[in-house]
Design a protein around this motif. Structure first.
Motif, short mmCIF file in Angstrom:
data_model
loop_
_atom_site.label_atom_id
_atom_site.label_comp_id
_atom_site.label_asym_id
_atom_site.label_seq_id
_atom_site.Cartn_x
_atom_site.Cartn_y
_atom_site.Cartn_z
N ARG A 1 -54.82 -37.68 -35.27
CA ARG A 1 -55.33 -37.36 -33.94
C ARG A 1 -56.82 -37.08 -34.06
NH1 ARG A 1 -52.57 -32.80 -30.24
NH2 ARG A 1 -53.78 -31.31 -31.45
N PRO B 1 -43.96 -32.29 -33.70
CA PRO B 1 -44.50 -31.07 -34.28
C PRO B 1 -44.56 -29.92 -33.27
CG PRO B 1 -45.85 -32.97 -34.86
CD PRO B 1 -44.89 -33.43 -33.81
N LYS C 1 -46.42 -27.25 -33.18
CA LYS C 1 -47.77 -26.84 -32.77
C LYS C 1 -48.30 -27.77 -31.68
CE LYS C 1 -52.34 -25.67 -34.56
NZ LYS C 1 -53.06 -26.33 -33.46
N ASP C 2 -48.10 -29.07 -31.83
CA ASP C 2 -48.57 -30.01 -30.81
C ASP C 2 -47.83 -29.80 -29.49
OD1 ASP C 2 -50.22 -31.04 -32.71
OD2 ASP C 2 -49.04 -32.84 -33.10
N TYR D 1 -48.25 -41.58 -37.07
CA TYR D 1 -47.72 -41.09 -38.35
C TYR D 1 -48.33 -41.89 -39.49
CZ TYR D 1 -44.53 -45.12 -38.19
OH TYR D 1 -44.01 -46.38 -38.13
N LYS E 1 -46.88 -36.51 -39.03
CA LYS E 1 -47.03 -37.08 -37.70
C LYS E 1 -47.73 -36.10 -36.77
CE LYS E 1 -42.22 -35.72 -36.94
NZ LYS E 1 -41.99 -35.30 -38.32
N ARG E 2 -48.32 -36.63 -35.70
CA ARG E 2 -48.98 -35.82 -34.68
C ARG E 2 -48.74 -36.44 -33.30
NH1 ARG E 2 -53.24 -32.51 -36.10
NH2 ARG E 2 -52.83 -31.67 -34.03
N VAL F 1 -50.53 -37.57 -30.35
CA VAL F 1 -51.92 -37.96 -30.20
C VAL F 1 -52.41 -37.74 -28.77
CG1 VAL F 1 -53.56 -39.86 -30.44
CG2 VAL F 1 -51.61 -39.70 -31.99
#
Length: 327
Positions: A71, A167, A169-170, A186, A194-195, A197
């Motif tokens: 990201r 995730p 946090k995201d 990812y 992974k995030r 985005v």
């Protein structure tokens, strides 16, 4: 520049005086007076009118190589982070060259104004991005996940269908909920890295036809629902992630919906419980203390209640209907 001319004129005057003799005294006097007139005129000039004979060349802003992350991105030379919205604004790719102009004096966390200098068209082959993924809540995992895209296609990694756990946090940072449409990235070598985005506004999603078809189907189903909870107030204790979905189930059947997380002050919980005709406790999403206190409160007020371990909406509805004697 003014000071330089003054010094050169003074030096010329000194050199002329060194050649003074009885034969040229009148001539030197005229020359020295002319120099003095020049110096007075020089000092009287406004500073902006004095032009540089050798102007400095225009300073070229430095460029920095952009490195795409899961990201956003980085400018390693500056140790500067480039936010995702900037990446999308300039359509930045891995390896692009960009200008970075510092816009504050914070030495610990400086901010920059970014502009694209040159697109290089490279690609970070280690980074895989999945676009327009639909978010769902998986009760068995107690987490938000995605396994399909807005066009109905299943998400696959190495040709195998995958359910991607998002995730935590995201989820909090982007305020993710069921039904949201997102982009996920990812690492090819490690899909567990992974995030989330990007979270889309509904107007940004191109798969409008598919979305409209889903909404029409939901409206059709709502029209066919019996009003089994008409005039009843149903309280759900726990299971915040799916609160909106369960509320729709109750309201579509003519009932009113109340919700408690179990973390409210006891007086607030009691006031809400006393308004309910029935209460359903989502046992895996509330503490033992909250369950015990709510149970005692319902017993005291003679409010029908039941604890369930299932996360299914149909089970919730059946339990609520049983508690109010609808079926």
């Amino acid at each position: 520049m003014q000071q330089e001319l003054f010094e050169k004129t003074a030096q010329a005057m000194q050199e002329r005086l060194q050649h003074l003799n009885p034969d040229n005294i009148s001539c030197v006097e005229k020359e020295i007076n002319a120099y003095f007139h020049f110096l007075h005129a020089l000092l009287a000039l406004p500073q902006p009118l004095i032009m540089e004979t050798n102007p400095q060349p225009h300073k070229v802003s430095p460029v920095y190589r952009f490195e795409r992350q899961l990201r956003g991105g980085l400018l390693p030379e500056l140790s500067a982070f480039v936010p995702e919205y900037i990446v999308r604004q300039f359509n930045l790719s891995h390896g692009d060259l960009i200008h970075a102009k510092r816009i504050d004096d914070n030495s610990e966390s400086p901010r920059y104004l970014y502009t694209l200098a040159q697109a290089m068209g490279q690609e970070n082959k280690e980074r895989i991005e999945l676009n327009y993924c639909i978010v769902e809540y998986d009760p068995s995992l107690r987490s938000f996940v995605t396994n399909k895209q807005a066009d109905g296609k299943l998400i696959k990694i190495d040709e195998a269908p995958q359910t991607i756990m998002l995730p935590e946090k995201d989820i909090k940072d982007l305020d993710i909920k069921s039904g949201d449409v997102i982009d996920v990235a990812y690492l090819k070598s490690n899909p567990n890295m992974k995030r989330i985005v990007w979270k889309y506004d509904i107007s940004e999603i191109p798969c409008i036809k598919h979305t409209v078809r889903i909404e029409k189907q939901e409206k059709k189903e709502k029209k066919e629902v019996e009003k089994t909870l008409a005039g009843k107030t149903i309280l759900m204790l726990g299971f915040e992630p799916e609160r909106a979905a369960f509320e729709r189930e109750v309201v579509s059947r003519g009932g009113q919906f109340l919700f408690l997380s179990g973390d409210e002050p006891r007086a607030s919980m009691q006031a809400s419980l006393y308004k309910a005709d029935a209460a359903v406790f989502m046992l895996q999403h509330i503490s033992h203390d909250a369950t015990y206190w709510a149970t005692e409160c319902c017993k005291q007020a003679r409010i029908p209640f039941k604890g369930v371990h299932s996360f299914g909406r149909s089970m919730f509805v059946r339990t609520a209907e049983e508690l109010v004697g609808a079926k």
